[in-house]
Design an enzyme around this catalytic site. Structure first.
Site, PDB file in Angstrom:
ATOM      1  N   ARG A  62      89.449  54.041  13.509  1.00  0.00           N
ATOM      2  CA  ARG A  62      89.515  55.356  14.157  1.00  0.00           C
ATOM      3  C   ARG A  62      90.340  56.237  13.249  1.00  0.00           C
ATOM      4  O   ARG A  62      91.454  55.863  12.862  1.00  0.00           O
ATOM      5  CB  ARG A  62      90.170  55.181  15.530  1.00  0.00           C
ATOM      6  CG  ARG A  62      90.489  56.467  16.269  1.00  0.00           C
ATOM      7  CD  ARG A  62      89.215  57.082  16.816  1.00  0.00           C
ATOM      8  NE  ARG A  62      89.475  58.066  17.833  1.00  0.00           N
ATOM      9  CZ  ARG A  62      89.953  59.274  17.612  1.00  0.00           C
ATOM     10  NH1 ARG A  62      90.294  59.659  16.409  1.00  0.00           N
ATOM     11  NH2 ARG A  62      90.108  60.113  18.609  1.00  0.00           N
ATOM     12  N   ASP A  67      90.249  64.352  16.322  1.00  0.00           N
ATOM     13  CA  ASP A  67      89.336  64.020  17.412  1.00  0.00           C
ATOM     14  C   ASP A  67      88.113  64.907  17.245  1.00  0.00           C
ATOM     15  O   ASP A  67      88.232  66.083  16.906  1.00  0.00           O
ATOM     16  CB  ASP A  67      90.008  64.262  18.766  1.00  0.00           C
ATOM     17  CG  ASP A  67      89.404  63.457  19.902  1.00  0.00           C
ATOM     18  OD1 ASP A  67      88.499  62.627  19.648  1.00  0.00           O
ATOM     19  OD2 ASP A  67      89.839  63.640  21.052  1.00  0.00           O
ATOM     20  N   GLU A  70      82.576  64.534  21.700  1.00  0.00           N
ATOM     21  CA  GLU A  70      82.022  63.336  22.329  1.00  0.00           C
ATOM     22  C   GLU A  70      80.504  63.451  22.436  1.00  0.00           C
ATOM     23  O   GLU A  70      79.947  64.556  22.420  1.00  0.00           O
ATOM     24  CB  GLU A  70      82.605  63.171  23.737  1.00  0.00           C
ATOM     25  CG  GLU A  70      84.095  62.936  23.765  1.00  0.00           C
ATOM     26  CD  GLU A  70      84.485  61.589  23.208  1.00  0.00           C
ATOM     27  OE1 GLU A  70      83.724  60.615  23.384  1.00  0.00           O
ATOM     28  OE2 GLU A  70      85.561  61.499  22.600  1.00  0.00           O
ATOM     29  N   ARG A 104      91.100  48.936  17.576  1.00  0.00           N
ATOM     30  CA  ARG A 104      90.628  49.538  16.333  1.00  0.00           C
ATOM     31  C   ARG A 104      91.817  49.884  15.439  1.00  0.00           C
ATOM     32  O   ARG A 104      92.892  50.246  15.932  1.00  0.00           O
ATOM     33  CB  ARG A 104      89.850  50.830  16.597  1.00  0.00           C
ATOM     34  CG  ARG A 104      88.577  50.647  17.372  1.00  0.00           C
ATOM     35  CD  ARG A 104      87.922  51.980  17.655  1.00  0.00           C
ATOM     36  NE  ARG A 104      88.782  52.800  18.500  1.00  0.00           N
ATOM     37  CZ  ARG A 104      88.412  53.939  19.079  1.00  0.00           C
ATOM     38  NH1 ARG A 104      87.196  54.412  18.892  1.00  0.00           N
ATOM     39  NH2 ARG A 104      89.247  54.619  19.837  1.00  0.00           N
TER      40      ARG A 104
END
Length: 171
Positions: A62, A67, A70, A104
């Site tokens: 990650r 970010d 989605e 992750r």
């Protein structure tokens, strides 16, 4: 598995990364030239990749401090495609910052030419600076401000919703 956190600091310039690659190559050429260098085997989305070591170990990574939209959110495919264009089937250096709650690796990803992938994703308008997890990262913050002021990528939409807000709203 060594992820070179001790060798590479958060702020790495192209020359430092090129020097790191040279040191790795010279120091490990006979047996472990790719220690800390991995091949990207899959781009999952705009902020998650799978990497594979020379010994065929697979890791989910990650990207630290960012970010991206989605699935189902505007710009999801664009952000995923942008990351694919940057790293798919390439060798990368992963600087490990820890593990997330899903196991992750949280990492900073660098291309062999010194490009800091996490920063590029934000600067090009494909990702948000994830302030909650990278409060002190002024480079990511500045990259987001620049992308916003230039109206790049997701910043073309004045109503763009940060993924963390989107996730709260869809649960």
């Amino acid at each position: 598995m060594i992820f070179l956190k001790e060798i590479v600091s958060q702020k790495v310039n192209s020359f430092s990364l090129a020097l790191l690659f040279a040191v790795l190559f010279v120091a490990n050429n006979a047996s472990r030239a790719d220690e800390g260098v991995f091949r990207v085997s899959k781009v999952v989305d705009g902020d998650t990749i799978h990497i594979i070591s020379s010994s065929q170990e697979l890791f989910k990574v990650r990207l630290h401090g960012i970010d991206t939209p989605e699935r189902g959110q505007p710009y999801f495919r664009v952000a995923t495609s942008a990351l694919k264009d940057l790293v798919a089937a390439k060798n990368v250096v992963v600087v490990k910052d820890g593990l997330d709650r899903y196991g992750r690796v949280i990492g900073r990803i660098y291309l062999e030419d010194g490009t800091y992938v996490n920063l590029k994703m934000v600067r090009d308008g494909y990702a948000w600076w994830y302030e909650k997890y990278a409060k002190d990262d002024s480079d990511l913050q500045s990259a987001q401000v620049a992308a916003q002021s230039d109206g790049l990528g997701l910043w073309q939409d004045s109503d763009s919703i940060a993924p963390w807000a989107w996730r709260r709203g869809t649960r």
